[in-house]
Design a protein around this motif. Structure first.
Motif, PDB file in Angstrom:
ATOM      1  N   VAL A   1       0.597  -1.127  -0.079  1.00 42.35           N
ATOM      2  CA  VAL A   1      -0.301   0.501  -0.297  1.00 42.35           C
ATOM      3  C   VAL A   1       0.871   1.257   0.366  1.00 42.35           C
ATOM      4  O   VAL A   1       2.293   0.822   0.357  1.00 42.35           O
ATOM      5  N   HIS A   2       0.574   2.206  -0.989  1.00 43.84           N
ATOM      6  CA  HIS A   2       0.682   3.689  -0.706  1.00 43.84           C
ATOM      7  C   HIS A   2       0.583   4.227   0.285  1.00 43.84           C
ATOM      8  O   HIS A   2      -0.671   4.743  -0.110  1.00 43.84           O
ATOM      9  N   ILE A   3       1.197   5.059   0.872  1.00 42.80           N
ATOM     10  CA  ILE A   3      -0.026   6.503   1.693  1.00 42.80           C
ATOM     11  C   ILE A   3       0.397   7.155   2.071  1.00 42.80           C
ATOM     12  O   ILE A   3       1.609   8.160   2.065  1.00 42.80           O
ATOM     13  N   PRO A   4      -0.146   8.411   1.279  1.00 42.36           N
ATOM     14  CA  PRO A   4      -0.283  10.042   0.699  1.00 42.36           C
ATOM     15  C   PRO A   4       0.808  10.105   2.169  1.00 42.36           C
ATOM     16  O   PRO A   4      -0.015  10.416   2.876  1.00 42.36           O
ATOM     17  N   SER A   5       1.817  11.628   1.797  1.00 42.01           N
ATOM     18  CA  SER A   5       1.530  12.094   2.866  1.00 42.01           C
ATOM     19  C   SER A   5       0.431  12.671   3.961  1.00 42.01           C
ATOM     20  O   SER A   5      -0.470  13.216   3.040  1.00 42.01           O
ATOM     21  N   GLY A   6       0.722  13.282   4.960  1.00 44.27           N
ATOM     22  CA  GLY A   6      -0.471  13.427   5.237  1.00 44.27           C
ATOM     23  C   GLY A   6      -1.936  11.991   5.681  1.00 44.27           C
ATOM     24  O   GLY A   6      -2.449  13.281   6.743  1.00 44.27           O
ATOM     25  N   GLN A   7      -1.903  11.865   5.386  1.00 45.39           N
ATOM     26  CA  GLN A   7      -3.084  10.839   5.415  1.00 45.39           C
ATOM     27  C   GLN A   7      -2.735   9.829   6.985  1.00 45.39           C
ATOM     28  O   GLN A   7      -1.808   9.573   6.947  1.00 45.39           O
ATOM     29  N   TRP A   8      -4.160  10.152   7.583  1.00 41.79           N
ATOM     30  CA  TRP A   8      -4.156   9.545   9.246  1.00 41.79           C
ATOM     31  C   TRP A   8      -4.099   7.613   8.721  1.00 41.79           C
ATOM     32  O   TRP A   8      -4.674   7.540   8.362  1.00 41.79           O
ATOM     33  N   HIS A   9      -2.905   6.965   9.691  1.00 41.70           N
ATOM     34  CA  HIS A   9      -2.845   5.639   9.146  1.00 41.70           C
ATOM     35  C   HIS A   9      -2.521   4.819  10.590  1.00 41.70           C
ATOM     36  O   HIS A   9      -1.712   5.471  11.360  1.00 41.70           O
ATOM     37  N   THR A  10      -2.452   3.820   9.818  1.00 39.15           N
ATOM     38  CA  THR A  10      -1.886   2.418  11.130  1.00 39.15           C
ATOM     39  C   THR A  10      -2.260   1.264  10.150  1.00 39.15           C
ATOM     40  O   THR A  10      -2.527   1.115   9.496  1.00 39.15           O
ATOM     41  N   LEU A  11      -1.534   0.584  11.865  1.00 37.30           N
ATOM     42  CA  LEU A  11      -1.641  -0.912  10.898  1.00 37.30           C
ATOM     43  C   LEU A  11      -2.245  -2.056  12.273  1.00 37.30           C
ATOM     44  O   LEU A  11      -2.148  -1.890  13.097  1.00 37.30           O
ATOM     45  N   GLU A  12      -2.941  -3.215  11.829  1.00 35.01           N
ATOM     46  CA  GLU A  12      -3.415  -4.249  12.556  1.00 35.01           C
ATOM     47  C   GLU A  12      -2.389  -6.060  12.351  1.00 35.01           C
ATOM     48  O   GLU A  12      -2.863  -5.493  10.802  1.00 35.01           O
ATOM     49  N   VAL A  13      -1.862  -6.457  12.981  1.00 38.28           N
ATOM     50  CA  VAL A  13      -0.635  -7.576  12.213  1.00 38.28           C
ATOM     51  C   VAL A  13      -2.138  -9.168  12.841  1.00 38.28           C
ATOM     52  O   VAL A  13      -2.086  -8.973  13.822  1.00 38.28           O
ATOM     53  N   ILE A  14      -2.033  -8.908  11.560  1.00 40.96           N
ATOM     54  CA  ILE A  14      -3.079 -10.746  12.379  1.00 40.96           C
ATOM     55  C   ILE A  14      -2.205 -12.316  12.424  1.00 40.96           C
ATOM     56  O   ILE A  14      -3.007 -13.148  13.251  1.00 40.96           O
ATOM     57  N   GLU A  15      -1.016 -12.223  11.621  1.00 38.46           N
ATOM     58  CA  GLU A  15       0.037 -13.417  11.325  1.00 38.46           C
ATOM     59  C   GLU A  15       1.022 -12.901  11.107  1.00 38.46           C
ATOM     60  O   GLU A  15       1.883 -11.803  11.418  1.00 38.46           O
ATOM     61  N   PRO A  16       2.780 -12.769  12.666  1.00 35.55           N
ATOM     62  CA  PRO A  16       3.449 -12.906  11.635  1.00 35.55           C
ATOM     63  C   PRO A  16       3.953 -12.359  10.636  1.00 35.55           C
ATOM     64  O   PRO A  16       3.835 -12.762   9.882  1.00 35.55           O
ATOM     65  N   SER A  17       4.603 -10.936  10.631  1.00 33.49           N
ATOM     66  CA  SER A  17       4.654 -10.854   9.555  1.00 33.49           C
ATOM     67  C   SER A  17       6.279  -9.689   9.113  1.00 33.49           C
ATOM     68  O   SER A  17       6.171  -9.484  10.076  1.00 33.49           O
ATOM     69  N   VAL A  18       6.607  -9.375   8.146  1.00 33.11           N
ATOM     70  CA  VAL A  18       7.881  -8.261   7.796  1.00 33.11           C
ATOM     71  C   VAL A  18       7.387  -7.762   5.967  1.00 33.11           C
ATOM     72  O   VAL A  18       6.714  -8.333   5.425  1.00 33.11           O
ATOM     73  N   ILE A  19       7.653  -6.561   6.653  1.00 31.81           N
ATOM     74  CA  ILE A  19       7.729  -5.022   4.961  1.00 31.81           C
ATOM     75  C   ILE A  19       8.648  -4.725   5.386  1.00 31.81           C
ATOM     76  O   ILE A  19       8.926  -4.258   6.034  1.00 31.81           O
ATOM     77  N   PHE A  20       8.593  -3.766   4.127  1.00 30.26           N
ATOM     78  CA  PHE A  20       9.491  -3.324   3.387  1.00 30.26           C
ATOM     79  C   PHE A  20       8.695  -1.751   3.688  1.00 30.26           C
ATOM     80  O   PHE A  20       7.693  -2.342   3.149  1.00 30.26           O
ATOM     81  N   GLU A  21       9.204  -1.343   4.227  1.00 35.37           N
ATOM     82  CA  GLU A  21       8.914   0.596   4.023  1.00 35.37           C
ATOM     83  C   GLU A  21       9.662   0.854   3.608  1.00 35.37           C
ATOM     84  O   GLU A  21      11.030   1.352   3.897  1.00 35.37           O
ATOM     85  N   VAL A  22       9.829   2.154   2.414  1.00 39.96           N
ATOM     86  CA  VAL A  22      10.250   3.193   2.124  1.00 39.96           C
ATOM     87  C   VAL A  22       9.863   4.880   2.294  1.00 39.96           C
ATOM     88  O   VAL A  22       8.267   4.798   2.191  1.00 39.96           O
ATOM     89  N   LYS A  23       9.989   5.284   3.472  1.00 42.11           N
ATOM     90  CA  LYS A  23       9.486   6.991   3.542  1.00 42.11           C
ATOM     91  C   LYS A  23      10.933   7.760   2.862  1.00 42.11           C
ATOM     92  O   LYS A  23      11.721   8.049   3.309  1.00 42.11           O
ATOM     93  N   ASP A  24      10.736   9.478   2.618  1.00 45.12           N
ATOM     94  CA  ASP A  24      11.508  10.039   2.905  1.00 45.12           C
ATOM     95  C   ASP A  24      12.291  10.541   3.754  1.00 45.12           C
ATOM     96  O   ASP A  24      11.500  10.329   5.482  1.00 45.12           O
ATOM     97  N   GLY A  25      13.657  10.769   3.831  1.00 45.21           N
ATOM     98  CA  GLY A  25      14.434  11.054   4.982  1.00 45.21           C
ATOM     99  C   GLY A  25      14.756  12.665   5.203  1.00 45.21           C
ATOM    100  O   GLY A  25      14.338  13.841   4.608  1.00 45.21           O
ATOM    101  N   PRO A  26      15.320  13.253   6.164  1.00 44.50           N
ATOM    102  CA  PRO A  26      15.987  12.555   7.528  1.00 44.50           C
ATOM    103  C   PRO A  26      14.530  12.037   8.389  1.00 44.50           C
ATOM    104  O   PRO A  26      13.340  12.387   8.099  1.00 44.50           O
TER     105      PRO A  26
END
Length: 132
Positions: free
Chosen positions: A93-118
Motif C-alpha cells: 500500500v502507498h500512504i500519501p503524505s498527511g494521511q492518518w493511518h495505522t495497521l493491525e498485524v493478523i499473523e507474524p509479518s515483515v514489511i519493507f517500508e520506504v519514506k523520505d528522510g531525514p
C-alpha cells in the motif's frame, strides 16, 4: 547483502523478543539519510497509534504475513481498509503524505517500508487518539 529468509527470520525473532513486538532492520546508513528504507518485523499484538507523516508519503510492501492497513479522516473515522496478503496477490500500500493511518498485524509479518528522510519523530499533533 542478500535479502533472504535468514535475514527476515533474524529480524522476526528480535521482534518476538521485543516488548513492543516489532523490530526494524534499517538499510539506510543514518537517520539523516534522504531515503529511509527498512524492514519492519511485526508480531500480532503490537500497537501502532493512528498517526500521519506530514512531510513524506510512505510505502509498505509486505514480504510475509498478513496485515490490515487502515486509513482515517481527521475526525477519527476509518475511511479505508486494505488487507495485505502476498499469497492472495495483495502486496503493498502507498500512504500519501498527511494521511492518518495505522495497521493491525493478523499473523507474524515483515514489511519493507520506504519514506523520505531525514527521520523525523512523530509530534503529539501527528498522533490521533481514537477508540479501536
Amino acid at each position: 547483502m542478500i535479502i533472504d529468509d535468514k535475514l527476515l527470520n533474524q529480524v522476526s525473532q528480535q521482534a518476538r523478543k521485543s516488548e513492543r513486538l516489532r523490530m526494524n532492520y534499517n538499510l539506510h546508513e543514518s537517520l539523516d539519510a534522504k531515503a529511509q528504507r527498512l524492514f519492519n518485523a511485526l508480531e500480532p499484538g503490537t500497537h501502532l497509534p493512528v498517526h500521519r507523516h506530514r512531510h513524506t508519503a510512505e510505502t509498505y510492501i509486505l514480504l510475509r504475513g498478513l496485515i490490515n492497513v487502515m486509513f482515517y479522516d481527521s475526525e477519527g473515522n476509518e475511511t479505508e481498509r486494505f488487507t495485505l496478503n502476498p499469497s492472495e496477490g495483495n502486496y503493498g500500500v502507498h500512504i500519501p503524505s498527511g494521511q492518518w493511518h495505522t495497521l493491525e498485524v493478523i499473523e507474524p509479518s515483515v514489511i519493507f517500508e520506504v519514506k523520505d528522510g531525514p527521520y523525523t519523530p512523530l509530534s503529539p499533533d501527528d498522533i490521533m487518539s481514537i477508540k479501536r
